[in-house]
Design a protein around this motif. Structure first.
Motif, short mmCIF file in Angstrom:
data_model
loop_
_atom_site.label_atom_id
_atom_site.label_comp_id
_atom_site.label_asym_id
_atom_site.label_seq_id
_atom_site.Cartn_x
_atom_site.Cartn_y
_atom_site.Cartn_z
N MET A 1 0.85 -1.18 0.00
CA MET A 1 0.00 0.00 0.00
C MET A 1 0.89 1.23 0.00
O MET A 1 1.95 1.25 0.64
N ILE A 2 0.46 2.24 -0.69
CA ILE A 2 1.19 3.51 -0.66
C ILE A 2 0.20 4.64 -0.39
O ILE A 2 -1.02 4.47 -0.51
N VAL A 16 -4.77 3.44 12.91
CA VAL A 16 -5.28 2.40 13.81
C VAL A 16 -5.82 1.19 13.06
O VAL A 16 -6.08 0.15 13.67
N TYR A 17 -5.99 1.32 11.77
CA TYR A 17 -6.51 0.19 10.99
C TYR A 17 -5.40 -0.72 10.49
O TYR A 17 -5.67 -1.74 9.87
N CYS A 18 -4.18 -0.35 10.73
CA CYS A 18 -3.06 -1.17 10.25
C CYS A 18 -2.69 -2.20 11.32
O CYS A 18 -2.27 -1.84 12.42
N PRO A 19 -2.79 -3.50 11.02
CA PRO A 19 -2.53 -4.52 12.03
C PRO A 19 -1.05 -4.71 12.34
O PRO A 19 -0.72 -5.46 13.26
N VAL A 20 -0.17 -4.07 11.58
CA VAL A 20 1.25 -4.24 11.87
C VAL A 20 1.95 -2.91 12.14
O VAL A 20 3.17 -2.81 12.13
N ARG A 21 1.15 -1.89 12.38
CA ARG A 21 1.67 -0.55 12.72
C ARG A 21 2.69 -0.05 11.70
O ARG A 21 3.75 0.45 12.04
N ALA A 22 2.34 -0.22 10.44
CA ALA A 22 3.26 0.19 9.37
C ALA A 22 3.07 1.65 8.98
O ALA A 22 3.88 2.21 8.24
N ILE A 23 1.98 2.27 9.46
CA ILE A 23 1.68 3.64 9.03
C ILE A 23 2.11 4.62 10.13
O ILE A 23 1.76 4.47 11.29
N ARG A 24 2.88 5.61 9.74
CA ARG A 24 3.28 6.66 10.69
C ARG A 24 3.02 8.02 10.03
O ARG A 24 2.84 8.11 8.80
N LEU A 36 7.45 -3.29 6.59
CA LEU A 36 6.45 -3.79 7.54
C LEU A 36 5.12 -4.10 6.87
O LEU A 36 4.40 -5.01 7.28
N CYS A 37 4.75 -3.35 5.86
CA CYS A 37 3.44 -3.50 5.23
C CYS A 37 3.27 -4.90 4.64
O CYS A 37 4.10 -5.37 3.89
N THR A 38 2.18 -5.55 5.01
CA THR A 38 1.90 -6.91 4.53
C THR A 38 0.94 -6.92 3.34
O THR A 38 0.52 -7.98 2.91
N GLU A 39 0.58 -5.74 2.86
CA GLU A 39 -0.36 -5.62 1.73
C GLU A 39 -1.71 -6.26 2.06
O GLU A 39 -2.37 -6.83 1.20
N CYS A 40 -2.11 -6.16 3.32
CA CYS A 40 -3.39 -6.76 3.73
C CYS A 40 -4.58 -5.94 3.24
O CYS A 40 -5.71 -6.44 3.18
N ALA A 41 -4.35 -4.64 2.97
CA ALA A 41 -5.38 -3.73 2.47
C ALA A 41 -6.44 -3.36 3.51
O ALA A 41 -7.46 -2.77 3.17
N ASN A 42 -6.19 -3.68 4.77
CA ASN A 42 -7.15 -3.29 5.82
C ASN A 42 -7.39 -1.79 5.84
O ASN A 42 -8.52 -1.33 5.99
N CYS A 43 -6.32 -1.03 5.73
CA CYS A 43 -6.43 0.43 5.82
C CYS A 43 -7.34 0.97 4.72
O CYS A 43 -8.21 1.81 4.97
N GLN A 44 -7.16 0.46 3.52
CA GLN A 44 -7.97 0.93 2.40
C GLN A 44 -9.41 0.42 2.50
O GLN A 44 -10.37 1.15 2.27
S1 SF4 Z 1 -1.97 -2.64 3.59
FE1 SF4 Z 1 -2.20 -3.53 5.65
S2 SF4 Z 1 -0.13 -3.65 6.46
FE2 SF4 Z 1 -0.06 -2.23 4.71
S3 SF4 Z 1 -0.35 -0.21 5.60
FE3 SF4 Z 1 -2.39 -0.94 5.02
S4 SF4 Z 1 -3.21 -1.93 6.86
FE4 SF4 Z 1 -0.99 -1.69 7.15
#
Ligand code: SF4
Ligand code: SF4
Length: 244
Positions: A1-2, A16-24, A36-44
């Motif tokens: 994710m970018i 707070v939606y990032c499960p691995v705290r990759a967003i600062r 750190l980003c796992t490309e889970c797409a939770n944030c989006q």
């Molecule tokens: S895609 Fe997942 S791991 Fe990457 S920034 Fe978004 S929530 Fe975090």
């Protein structure tokens, strides 16, 4: 994710939606740590960005592995994400027969995550102790040599929220496998839980419990009765042809 830096207003809602705290936040803009980003797409998927600034780019190999293993909407080779359905539906599939035990090693967790390198370490441990990898499992599809447990070297640095190694072992080799997995914990840069499944005997005793008791290994007994969902698994025929 970018993050589209031109659109981001630095509100911080996505963090707070990032499960691995990759967003600062940096200079009032969201920044995503690409390691750190796992490309889970939770944030989006949370759909909370007021500017639609979270962008999932087309992922190339080997980064695609992150999404395949971490995005809950991904169905990879007929298996949904982390996938332990073979273990959970054993009363339907009969995959783990008398005289055998199933073992699942669940590496990583939200907030912690893991890498394919860690998953390979456990795969190599169980392979060395005569384990057979479950074909209907996403991790198995990344193992290039089932005799050694070696994972495709191109993907070893890929980070995923979690991954589960599923194997079958002859019951007489259960103890050595469990002890070897526990001994390997120090080599890992993550957490894991260890599951063992074994069908009960006619008298209600359970061979896996006897073996673990003799070894002095603590466990929490758990029973599962499948009330029907497993029978709805229309993917069964497709799963049979599931290969690496
Ligand atoms: S895609 Fe997942 S791991 Fe990457 S920034 Fe978004 S929530 Fe975090
Ligand atoms: S929610 Fe959107 S606008 Fe707010 S910090 Fe995150 S990316 Fe930027």
């Amino acid at each position: 994710m970018i993050v589209d830096q031109k659109l981001c207003i630095g509100c911080g809602r996505c963090r707070v939606y990032c499960p691995v705290r990759a967003i600062r936040l940096e200079n009032r803009k969201a920044v995503i740590d690409q390691d750190l980003c796992t490309e889970c797409a939770n944030c989006q998927r949370a759909n909370i960005c007021p500017k639609q600034a979270l962008v999932k780019p087309a992922l190339e190999w080997p980064r695609q592995v992150r999404s395949q293993m971490s995005d809950v909407t991904t169905v990879y080779r007929g298996v949904n994400g982390r996938g332990t359905e073979e273990m959970k539906t054993n009363d339907v599939t009969g995959r783990f027969k008398k005289g055998f035990a199933g073992i699942a090693v669940e590496l990583g967790r939200p907030q912690v995550s893991t890498t394919m390198r860690d998953l390979e370490k456990i795969a190599m441990v169980v392979a060395a102790h005569g384990a057979e990898f479950e074909e209907c499992n996403p991790i198995t599809s990344y193992i290039v040599d089932k005799a050694t447990g070696k994972v495709n070297p191109e993907i070893l640095d890929e980070r995923v929220i979690s991954g589960i190694i599923e194997v079958t072992v002859p019951i007489e080799r259960l103890r050595e496998n469990v002890e070897a997995i526990i001994a390997a914990a120090d080599q890992l840069d993550t957490v894991f839980s260890l599951d063992v499944v074994c069908v009960n005997n006619e008298d209600g005793s359970n061979d896996a419990r006897t073996i673990l008791d003799e070894a002095g290994i603590w466990y929490r007994p758990n029973a599962k009765n499948n009330v029907g969902l497993g029978h709805l698994d229309s993917r069964r025929e497709k799963d049979v042809s599931y290969t690496a």
